[in-house]
Design an enzyme around this catalytic site. Structure first.
Site, PDB file in Angstrom:
ATOM      1  N   ASP A  17       9.710   2.171   6.516  1.00  0.00           N
ATOM      2  CA  ASP A  17       9.131   3.466   5.708  1.00  0.00           C
ATOM      3  C   ASP A  17       7.776   3.352   5.381  1.00  0.00           C
ATOM      4  O   ASP A  17       6.826   2.145   5.758  1.00  0.00           O
ATOM      5  CB  ASP A  17       9.736   2.900   4.291  1.00  0.00           C
ATOM      6  CG  ASP A  17       9.429   4.189   3.262  1.00  0.00           C
ATOM      7  OD1 ASP A  17       9.521   5.457   3.460  1.00  0.00           O
ATOM      8  OD2 ASP A  17       8.788   3.752   2.059  1.00  0.00           O
ATOM      9  N   ASP A  19       5.416   5.284   2.697  1.00  0.00           N
ATOM     10  CA  ASP A  19       4.710   5.342   1.260  1.00  0.00           C
ATOM     11  C   ASP A  19       5.600   4.180   0.359  1.00  0.00           C
ATOM     12  O   ASP A  19       6.755   4.151   0.302  1.00  0.00           O
ATOM     13  CB  ASP A  19       5.069   6.662   0.427  1.00  0.00           C
ATOM     14  CG  ASP A  19       4.341   7.999   1.309  1.00  0.00           C
ATOM     15  OD1 ASP A  19       3.257   7.986   0.952  1.00  0.00           O
ATOM     16  OD2 ASP A  19       5.008   8.098   2.088  1.00  0.00           O
ATOM     17  N   ASP A 184      11.131  -0.073   0.713  1.00  0.00           N
ATOM     18  CA  ASP A 184      10.875  -0.480  -0.628  1.00  0.00           C
ATOM     19  C   ASP A 184      11.777   0.425  -1.529  1.00  0.00           C
ATOM     20  O   ASP A 184      11.695   0.013  -2.713  1.00  0.00           O
ATOM     21  CB  ASP A 184       9.415   0.040  -0.988  1.00  0.00           C
ATOM     22  CG  ASP A 184       9.020   1.514  -1.040  1.00  0.00           C
ATOM     23  OD1 ASP A 184       9.426   2.150  -0.085  1.00  0.00           O
ATOM     24  OD2 ASP A 184       9.011   2.213  -2.164  1.00  0.00           O
TER      25      ASP A 184
END
Length: 228
Positions: A17, A19, A184
């Protein structure tokens, strides 16, 4: 836990991922959001709220900001005319701000460098729009580590749907047995589970205010270099 302990087979592909995983990009997003809200004569949101709203792509982020609510991207909450205007203003401002206030998380550059040197394929799989993904990677000086980047508008589906992960594995001719996802948020974990790929969670990103442990990734590390 070390990288070689996560899979039964040697790791050939790592998908990340963006961001909240590789880059702390909320400062850029929050500034663009507040400028958008100001254009529409609405109260600014600020950094703290933006951190809660990030994760499902720019349209959801804009809708949540307009509604000043995490559920603002649900059908019928924001009218289409307002959303269309707001989205245009956000994209205008974010094109200027992207990468200007962002930073890599500790250990990211070292990890990407070591994985690159080891000959392991690397790809970004994000819900961020493709054009802004490429721009942010370049501003952060890490675009050369990735042979492929998939944005939220690159395919017909985005995370938590498994399609972006499956597309990436097919591109590299890799299987679930030699592929790893790192993210995240619960979207990353759900996508990995649906694609039957092992997933590493990071606790410092944007998971809508929830601890990443609540999404039950295969393991959690506080810094990517813990995997080396």
């Amino acid at each position: 836990m070390k990288l070689f302990e996560l899979l039964d087979s040697p790791v050939q592909l790592i998908m990340y991922d963006l961001d909240g995983t590789l880059v702390d990009s909320v400062p850029d997003l929050a500034i663009a959001l507040d400028k958008m809200l100001t254009d529409l004569n609405l109260p600014v949101a600020g950094d703290e709220k933006a951190r809660l709203w990030v994760g499902n792509g720019i349209p959801s982020l804009v809708q949540r900001a307009l509604a000043d609510d995490m559920m603002g991207d649900q059908p019928g909450i924001v009218d289409e005319e307002t959303f269309t205007r707001a989205l245009e203003r956000f994209k205008h401002h974010y094109a200027i701000e992207v990468g200007q206030h962002s930073s890599l998380y500790p250990g990211v550059f070292t990890f990407l460098s070591q994985i690159h040197k080891a000959g392991i394929k690397q790809a970004v799989v994000t819900n961020k729009s493709e054009i802004f993904t490429e721009s942010l990677l370049k501003h952060m000086g890490i675009e050369h580590f990735f042979e492929l980047s998939i944005g939220g508008d690159s395919l017909n589906e985005k995370k938590p749907h498994p399609m972006p992960l499956q597309h990436t594995m097919k591109h590299f001719d890799c299987t679930r047995d030699n592929t790893l996802m790192i993210g995240d948020s619960r979207n990353d974990v759900k996508a990995a589970r649906a694609a039957e790929v092992k997933v590493v969670g990071l606790p410092y990103g944007y998971n809508h205010g929830e601890p990443i442990e609540s999404a039950y990734p295969d393991t959690v590390v506080s810094d990517l270099t813990e995997l080396l």
